[in-house]
Design a protein around this motif. Structure first.
Motif, short mmCIF file in Angstrom:
data_model
loop_
_atom_site.label_atom_id
_atom_site.label_comp_id
_atom_site.label_asym_id
_atom_site.label_seq_id
_atom_site.Cartn_x
_atom_site.Cartn_y
_atom_site.Cartn_z
N LEU A 29 -20.63 -17.46 19.74
CA LEU A 29 -20.52 -18.19 18.48
C LEU A 29 -19.52 -17.45 17.60
CD1 LEU A 29 -21.71 -20.50 16.63
CD2 LEU A 29 -23.30 -18.76 15.77
N CYS A 30 -18.40 -18.08 17.29
CA CYS A 30 -17.39 -17.48 16.42
C CYS A 30 -17.62 -17.94 14.98
CB CYS A 30 -15.98 -17.86 16.87
SG CYS A 30 -15.52 -17.15 18.47
N LEU A 42 -21.65 -20.88 -0.87
CA LEU A 42 -20.53 -20.13 -0.31
C LEU A 42 -20.27 -20.63 1.12
CD1 LEU A 42 -21.53 -16.53 -1.51
CD2 LEU A 42 -19.88 -18.11 -2.55
N ASN A 43 -18.99 -20.70 1.49
CA ASN A 43 -18.61 -21.29 2.77
C ASN A 43 -18.94 -20.38 3.95
OD1 ASN A 43 -17.60 -23.62 1.62
ND2 ASN A 43 -15.49 -22.88 1.52
N PHE A 44 -19.52 -20.99 4.98
CA PHE A 44 -19.76 -20.31 6.24
C PHE A 44 -19.12 -21.15 7.34
CE2 PHE A 44 -22.17 -19.54 10.13
CZ PHE A 44 -22.14 -18.15 10.21
N VAL A 45 -18.06 -20.63 7.94
CA VAL A 45 -17.31 -21.35 8.98
C VAL A 45 -17.78 -20.90 10.35
CG1 VAL A 45 -15.01 -21.83 9.91
CG2 VAL A 45 -15.31 -21.51 7.44
N TYR A 46 -17.94 -21.85 11.27
CA TYR A 46 -18.42 -21.48 12.60
C TYR A 46 -17.87 -22.43 13.66
CZ TYR A 46 -21.69 -25.39 12.09
OH TYR A 46 -22.23 -26.65 11.91
N MET A 87 -22.13 -25.12 5.14
CA MET A 87 -21.84 -24.96 6.56
C MET A 87 -20.62 -25.80 6.95
SD MET A 87 -24.32 -22.90 7.17
CE MET A 87 -24.42 -22.75 8.96
N VAL A 88 -19.59 -25.13 7.49
CA VAL A 88 -18.34 -25.80 7.87
C VAL A 88 -18.08 -25.57 9.35
CG1 VAL A 88 -15.87 -26.02 7.42
CG2 VAL A 88 -17.42 -25.39 5.55
N SER A 89 -18.27 -26.63 10.15
CA SER A 89 -17.96 -26.56 11.57
C SER A 89 -16.45 -26.75 11.75
CB SER A 89 -18.74 -27.64 12.33
OG SER A 89 -18.35 -27.67 13.68
N LEU A 90 -15.78 -25.73 12.28
CA LEU A 90 -14.31 -25.76 12.33
C LEU A 90 -13.84 -24.97 13.54
CD1 LEU A 90 -11.89 -26.76 10.54
CD2 LEU A 90 -11.86 -24.46 9.57
N SER A 91 -12.85 -25.49 14.24
CA SER A 91 -12.32 -24.77 15.40
C SER A 91 -11.63 -23.49 14.95
CB SER A 91 -11.34 -25.65 16.18
OG SER A 91 -10.12 -25.79 15.46
#
Length: 412
Positions: free
Chosen positions: A222-223, A240-244, A317-321
């Motif tokens: 998980l990145c 606050l943004n959490f990108v994964y 939560m931000v799902s992002l490549s």
């Protein structure tokens, strides 16, 4: 485990369906009223006249909008019921998380490692390791500490998740150094499966490739990038943004392009696309999150439980490549650090006549120079988009200076 964001999406679609149904029903009622009026006109001119006068009667108009008012009240009542249902689901989810708490290992117990360990300790068991001795500090947080010189002991703690909280420049060396102990722990485990490996670096494509190249296939990947740190997150993680990016699950590498189309930055994508499936990178094979594989189901559950910690702490939560993350970060995070370093090198200090704008400049300098230069160097070296940002900044600087020179010439 279903995330709160997915529940909210489902409830939104449900409310939209209710509203659409209501609008369609109202349209049918108007058509029926129009049809009844035509029949009335063919019966008698007097009745038609009466119908016309009654349609202009204010009290009749009031009667027509009454059903709408009643319908809105009904929709509000349903909305309140759905909100109560959502609250109940969240309570149930929290109870599920607490009934099966994760054991989380943190490699790198510096400033950021300590920062996340404090919160993780509220949700499960935390075991930390680092080169320096943080035994007493960790004990005060309710965290077990094991020196990095004894990695076998660290992996013997039946870790569900291992977070790599090292610097960018030492990342690859740290991963390589852990491989023998990690392999032994997998061989000795009953399931022959490894822990979920999570990175939290400020660049993403670089660690993604390192982990895919070096880690045994028994380890899911998980990145992530928490877009905050000990300073910006000192008062909590809310909003606050959490990108994964879910990178690898049960030896299946997820396709970055397909996954990136599911996030909020692609509003043109069909929202009916199945979010409970993913495409394997290379082969294009479609996998379901409900596949009949124990390793797959457990891997998905473990990822969702870890992500739920950040979600329950209020993160956006931000799902992002990883690829898209680095592209956006070069034009946001890196340029902010670059300008902070450049302005900081000028030795700017507060004055008695500071404007609000200058106060903002000083805050940028303080926040960026508080981080190590290694972090800044890593943002530059390990993001292929960074040099392009530097060149654009140089060109823009030249353009502004040239405009000033031209105006000065015209004033003579």
């Amino acid at each position: 485990m279903v995330s709160t964001s997915r529940i909210l999406s489902t409830l939104t679609i449900f409310l939209l369906a209710i509203t659409t149904s209501f609008c369609f029903t109202t349209k049918q009622q108007r058509q029926q009223q129009k049809h009844s009026s035509k029949i009335s006109n063919t019966t008698t001119n007097a009745m038609a006249s009466s119908s016309s006068s009654s349609s202009n009667n204010p009290s009749n108009k009031f009667q027509k909008i009454q059903p709408s008012i009643g319908k809105i009240e009904q929709l509000k009542s349903k909305e309140a019921a759905l909100s109560r249902l959502l609250a109940a689901v969240r309570r149930e989810k929290i109870a599920a998380l607490r009934s099966r708490p994760l054991t989380i290992g943190i490699i790198g117990f510096g400033r950021f490692g300590q920062f996340i360990a404090k919160t993780f300790a509220e949700h499960g068991t935390v075991v930390a390791t680092s080169r320096s001795d943080y035994t007493e500090l960790a004990r005060g947080m309710g965290v077990e500490y094991i020196p990095l010189s004894n990695p076998d002991e660290f992996f013997s703690r039946n870790l569900d998740v291992v977070v790599l909280a090292t610097s960018i420049v030492s990342f690859e060396g740290t991963v390589r150094g852990l491989l023998p102990s990690l392999a032994r722990s997998i061989e000795e485990s009953e399931t022959r499966r490894g822990p979920l490996i999570v990175d939290v670096l400020s660049v993403k494509d670089y660690p993604r490739q390192i982990l895919l190249d070096l880690l045994p296939k028994e380890c899911d990947i998980l990145c992530t990038h928490p877009m905050f740190g000990p300073d910006s997150g000192k008062n909590g993680w809310h909003d606050l943004n959490f990108v994964y990016e879910r990178t690898r699950i049960d030896a299946v590498i997820l396709d970055q392009v397909k996954e990136s189309k599911k996030n909020v930055l692609h509003p043109s994508v069909d929202k009916n696309e199945d979010v409970e499936s993913f495409v394997e990178e290379g082969s294009g094979k479609i996998h379901s999150v409900h596949e009949h594989s124990e390793a797959h189901i457990e891997g998905m559950d473990r990822i969702e439980r870890f992500l739920s910690i950040w979600e329950e702490e209020g993160c956006r939560m931000v799902s992002l490549s990883c690829r898209d993350h680095d592209m956006y970060a070069a034009n946001s995070q890196f340029i902010t650090h670059l300008m902070g370093r450049i302005l900081g090198a000028q030795g700017l200090e507060p004055t008695p006549i500071d404007t609000k704008g200058f106060d903002s400049v000083l805050r940028v300098i303080d926040s960026t120079t508080a981080d190590s230069f290694d972090l800044f160097y890593g943002l530059y070296k390990y993001n292929q988009n960074s040099m392009d940002t530097i060149m654009k900044l140089r060109d823009s600087m030249d353009d502004v200076v040239e405009q000033l020179s031209m105006m000065e010439l015209n004033d003579k």
